[in-house]
Scaffold this motif. Structure first.
Motif, PDB file in Angstrom:
ATOM      1  N   TYR A   1      38.790  45.649  46.793  1.00  0.00           N
ATOM      2  CA  TYR A   1      38.499  46.633  45.756  1.00  0.00           C
ATOM      3  C   TYR A   1      37.358  47.516  46.241  1.00  0.00           C
ATOM      4  O   TYR A   1      36.502  47.083  47.033  1.00  0.00           O
ATOM      5  N   THR A   2      37.351  48.764  45.800  1.00  0.00           N
ATOM      6  CA  THR A   2      36.338  49.734  46.218  1.00  0.00           C
ATOM      7  C   THR A   2      35.493  50.232  45.052  1.00  0.00           C
ATOM      8  O   THR A   2      34.588  51.029  45.238  1.00  0.00           O
ATOM      9  N   ARG A   3      35.801  49.756  43.854  1.00  0.00           N
ATOM     10  CA  ARG A   3      35.000  50.067  42.674  1.00  0.00           C
ATOM     11  C   ARG A   3      35.158  48.914  41.689  1.00  0.00           C
ATOM     12  O   ARG A   3      36.126  48.160  41.746  1.00  0.00           O
ATOM     13  N   THR A   4      34.196  48.767  40.807  1.00  0.00           N
ATOM     14  CA  THR A   4      34.281  47.721  39.796  1.00  0.00           C
ATOM     15  C   THR A   4      35.126  48.203  38.622  1.00  0.00           C
ATOM     16  O   THR A   4      35.258  49.407  38.384  1.00  0.00           O
ATOM     17  N   GLY A   5      35.706  47.234  37.906  1.00  0.00           N
ATOM     18  CA  GLY A   5      36.521  47.579  36.763  1.00  0.00           C
ATOM     19  C   GLY A   5      37.550  46.511  36.477  1.00  0.00           C
ATOM     20  O   GLY A   5      37.517  45.418  37.058  1.00  0.00           O
TER      21      GLY A   5
ATOM     22  N   VAL B   1      43.768  29.081  53.489  1.00  0.00           N
ATOM     23  CA  VAL B   1      44.974  28.623  52.799  1.00  0.00           C
ATOM     24  C   VAL B   1      44.838  28.831  51.294  1.00  0.00           C
ATOM     25  O   VAL B   1      45.790  29.225  50.622  1.00  0.00           O
ATOM     26  N   ALA B   2      43.655  28.572  50.774  1.00  0.00           N
ATOM     27  CA  ALA B   2      43.430  28.677  49.326  1.00  0.00           C
ATOM     28  C   ALA B   2      42.087  29.326  49.063  1.00  0.00           C
ATOM     29  O   ALA B   2      41.091  29.018  49.718  1.00  0.00           O
ATOM     30  N   SER B   3      42.061  30.218  48.078  1.00  0.00           N
ATOM     31  CA  SER B   3      40.845  30.945  47.704  1.00  0.00           C
ATOM     32  C   SER B   3      40.573  30.689  46.231  1.00  0.00           C
ATOM     33  O   SER B   3      41.397  31.006  45.367  1.00  0.00           O
ATOM     34  N   GLY B   4      39.423  30.071  45.938  1.00  0.00           N
ATOM     35  CA  GLY B   4      39.086  29.740  44.556  1.00  0.00           C
ATOM     36  C   GLY B   4      38.426  30.900  43.842  1.00  0.00           C
ATOM     37  O   GLY B   4      37.651  31.653  44.440  1.00  0.00           O
ATOM     38  N   ILE B   5      38.736  31.045  42.545  1.00  0.00           N
ATOM     39  CA  ILE B   5      38.120  32.101  41.739  1.00  0.00           C
ATOM     40  C   ILE B   5      37.151  31.474  40.747  1.00  0.00           C
ATOM     41  O   ILE B   5      37.520  30.563  39.998  1.00  0.00           O
ATOM     42  N   ASN B   6      35.928  31.960  40.741  1.00  0.00           N
ATOM     43  CA  ASN B   6      34.898  31.518  39.815  1.00  0.00           C
ATOM     44  C   ASN B   6      34.539  32.648  38.856  1.00  0.00           C
ATOM     45  O   ASN B   6      34.781  33.823  39.157  1.00  0.00           O
ATOM     46  N   PRO B   7      33.957  32.319  37.706  1.00  0.00           N
ATOM     47  CA  PRO B   7      33.507  33.386  36.809  1.00  0.00           C
ATOM     48  C   PRO B   7      32.618  34.415  37.506  1.00  0.00           C
ATOM     49  O   PRO B   7      32.674  35.609  37.182  1.00  0.00           O
ATOM     50  N   ALA B   8      31.815  33.958  38.467  1.00  0.00           N
ATOM     51  CA  ALA B   8      30.953  34.899  39.190  1.00  0.00           C
ATOM     52  C   ALA B   8      31.761  35.947  39.934  1.00  0.00           C
ATOM     53  O   ALA B   8      31.363  37.115  40.025  1.00  0.00           O
ATOM     54  N   ASP B   9      32.905  35.554  40.484  1.00  0.00           N
ATOM     55  CA  ASP B   9      33.758  36.509  41.205  1.00  0.00           C
ATOM     56  C   ASP B   9      34.330  37.552  40.259  1.00  0.00           C
ATOM     57  O   ASP B   9      34.404  38.740  40.586  1.00  0.00           O
TER      58      ASP B   9
ATOM     59  N   GLY C   1      31.987  44.349  37.226  1.00  0.00           N
ATOM     60  CA  GLY C   1      30.771  45.112  36.975  1.00  0.00           C
ATOM     61  C   GLY C   1      29.979  44.589  35.800  1.00  0.00           C
ATOM     62  O   GLY C   1      29.364  45.359  35.046  1.00  0.00           O
ATOM     63  N   TRP C   2      29.951  43.269  35.633  1.00  0.00           N
ATOM     64  CA  TRP C   2      29.269  42.619  34.507  1.00  0.00           C
ATOM     65  C   TRP C   2      27.797  43.020  34.428  1.00  0.00           C
ATOM     66  O   TRP C   2      27.088  43.046  35.434  1.00  0.00           O
ATOM     67  N   ARG C   3      27.346  43.372  33.242  1.00  0.00           N
ATOM     68  CA  ARG C   3      25.947  43.762  32.979  1.00  0.00           C
ATOM     69  C   ARG C   3      25.477  44.857  33.939  1.00  0.00           C
ATOM     70  O   ARG C   3      24.350  44.854  34.415  1.00  0.00           O
ATOM     71  N   GLY C   4      26.359  45.805  34.232  1.00  0.00           N
ATOM     72  CA  GLY C   4      25.997  46.932  35.079  1.00  0.00           C
ATOM     73  C   GLY C   4      25.992  46.628  36.557  1.00  0.00           C
ATOM     74  O   GLY C   4      25.516  47.449  37.364  1.00  0.00           O
TER      75      GLY C   4
ATOM     76  N   SER D   1      26.836  33.800  26.835  1.00  0.00           N
ATOM     77  CA  SER D   1      26.925  34.364  25.492  1.00  0.00           C
ATOM     78  C   SER D   1      25.647  35.082  25.083  1.00  0.00           C
ATOM     79  O   SER D   1      25.674  35.968  24.226  1.00  0.00           O
ATOM     80  N   ASN D   2      24.525  34.711  25.679  1.00  0.00           N
ATOM     81  CA  ASN D   2      23.241  35.332  25.361  1.00  0.00           C
ATOM     82  C   ASN D   2      22.352  35.288  26.605  1.00  0.00           C
ATOM     83  O   ASN D   2      21.609  34.330  26.805  1.00  0.00           O
ATOM     84  N   PRO D   3      22.434  36.312  27.450  1.00  0.00           N
ATOM     85  CA  PRO D   3      21.665  36.311  28.697  1.00  0.00           C
ATOM     86  C   PRO D   3      20.147  36.385  28.511  1.00  0.00           C
ATOM     87  O   PRO D   3      19.400  36.110  29.439  1.00  0.00           O
ATOM     88  N   THR D   4      19.690  36.743  27.302  1.00  0.00           N
ATOM     89  CA  THR D   4      18.245  36.845  27.052  1.00  0.00           C
ATOM     90  C   THR D   4      17.867  36.029  25.818  1.00  0.00           C
ATOM     91  O   THR D   4      17.422  36.585  24.799  1.00  0.00           O
TER      92      THR D   4
END
Length: 335
Positions: free
Chosen positions: A6-10, A36-44, A50-53, A252-255
């Motif tokens: 990917y070349t942009r977030t979205g 062989v296998a690539s895991g997906i995490n919430p961070a990915d 583009g989470w939180r900018g 749910s509440n980063p701050t």
């Protein structure tokens, strides 16, 4: 080689594509892994969305920090004896707040530092190996960062989740009894199968009352927390004196606003877990435990869904919807 980029977030369906890119070459201190296998995490998913900018760190990115495969070549300074070794990989893209690497594991090949390609136990499949880098290592750090848990009571918030499922197994292997919160009967069965002593439906039951009843009013020694902002008052209430809350997310509440004296009155220890920043000695200890537990048949990966590389956008959407088990993209060969 084929890779997702990917070349942009979205949104996943709008920004992810699959096509040919240049196959990497192992450089100094690196190994070349046929993924062989690539895991997906919430961070990915957050990074791609583009989470939180969060902005692009490179002009083009191959997503995913975790994966598993076979070493097919080594660079200068790496033992050629590693060629042919089954491995799992961690931190292929770097953590939050750093540019890190542009090219992750959602590709047919990856060149990565030798120390970031860890021997995969024969008892685990490649798909299972692709769930170790973030979920299993985060669970290890959360459970054991403050010492052994033998004879203790550990409360795992979100025991049916990716990290929670591993945390239950590791705490039980360490000699603890485990109470876990879940959101459905299916998640309860999942956590119990992992070794939990008891589960509590957070949607239908009084979690505080159930925990205090289960512990005969004593509370718990440690909390493994999936959403600190949502649960900090509960955590303070159920914690024993000098207990520890190890929180690895607060989505749910980063701050959150901290009820200081609710924790301070108990001499509580608050530990924030960052799976991308585990100290070296602890990381190596976690790798050893994962290998030993897997070889002993005491560590099971929960694979909720697999997708071919061509359907990586659907795989990301599955992570965003949630559900039991880890989501894995198969990039080639038997999983």
């Amino acid at each position: 080689m084929l890779a997702a980029t990917y070349t942009r977030t979205g949104p996943a369906a709008e920004v992810l594509s699959v096509g040919e890119v240049t196959t990497p070459v192992a450089g100094l201190g690196e190994v070349l892994v046929r993924v062989v296998a690539s895991g997906i995490n919430p961070a990915d998913v957050k990074r791609r969305g583009g989470w939180r900018g969060m902005d692009m760190e490179h002009e083009l990115a191959i997503p995913h920090t975790d994966g598993a495969g076979d070493i097919v070549a080594v660079g200068e300074g790496v033992d050629p004896g590693r060629i042919g070794e089954r491995v799992w990989m961690w931190n292929a893209q770097g953590g939050y707040g750093e540019a890190g690497r542009a090219f992750g594991t959602a590709a047919e090949f990856i060149a990565i530092a030798s120390r970031q390609a860890v021997r995969l136990a024969d008892a685990l499949s490649y798909a299972a190996g692709a769930t170790l880098g973030v979920p299993a290592m985060t669970a290890y750090r959360a459970v054991f960062a403050d010492g052994p848990v033998e004879g203790q009571t550990v409360f795992v918030s979100g025991a049916g989740g990716a990290v929670g499922h591993y945390a239950v197994q590791m705490a039980v292997a360490g000699g603890a009894r485990v109470i876990g919160t879940v959101g459905s009967p299916e998640a309860a069965a999942h956590a119990m199968a992992a070794g939990a002593t008891a589960t509590i439906d957070r949607r239908r039951e009084d979690v505080l009352a159930r925990i205090m009843d289960f512990t005969e009013g004593q509370g718990v020694d440690r909390v493994v927390e999936v959403d600190f902002g949502a649960n900090l008052e509960l955590d303070a209430a159920v914690l024993k004196r000098n207990g520890t809350v190890a929180a690895y997310s607060s989505t749910s509440n980063p701050t959150p606003i901290l009820p200081y004296y609710a924790f301070a009155s108990k001499g509580a220890n608050l530990r924030f877990i960052q799976g991308f920043a585990i100290p070296e000695a602890d990381r190596l200890a976690g790798e050893r435990m994962i290998f030993e537990l897997a070889e002993a048949g005491k560590l099971q990966a929960a694979i909720g869904a697999t997708f071919p590389l061509s359907e990586i956008a659907k795989a990301h959407e599955r992570v965003e919807r949630g559900g039991l088990g880890n989501v894995v993209v198969l990039t080639g060969g038997p999983s």
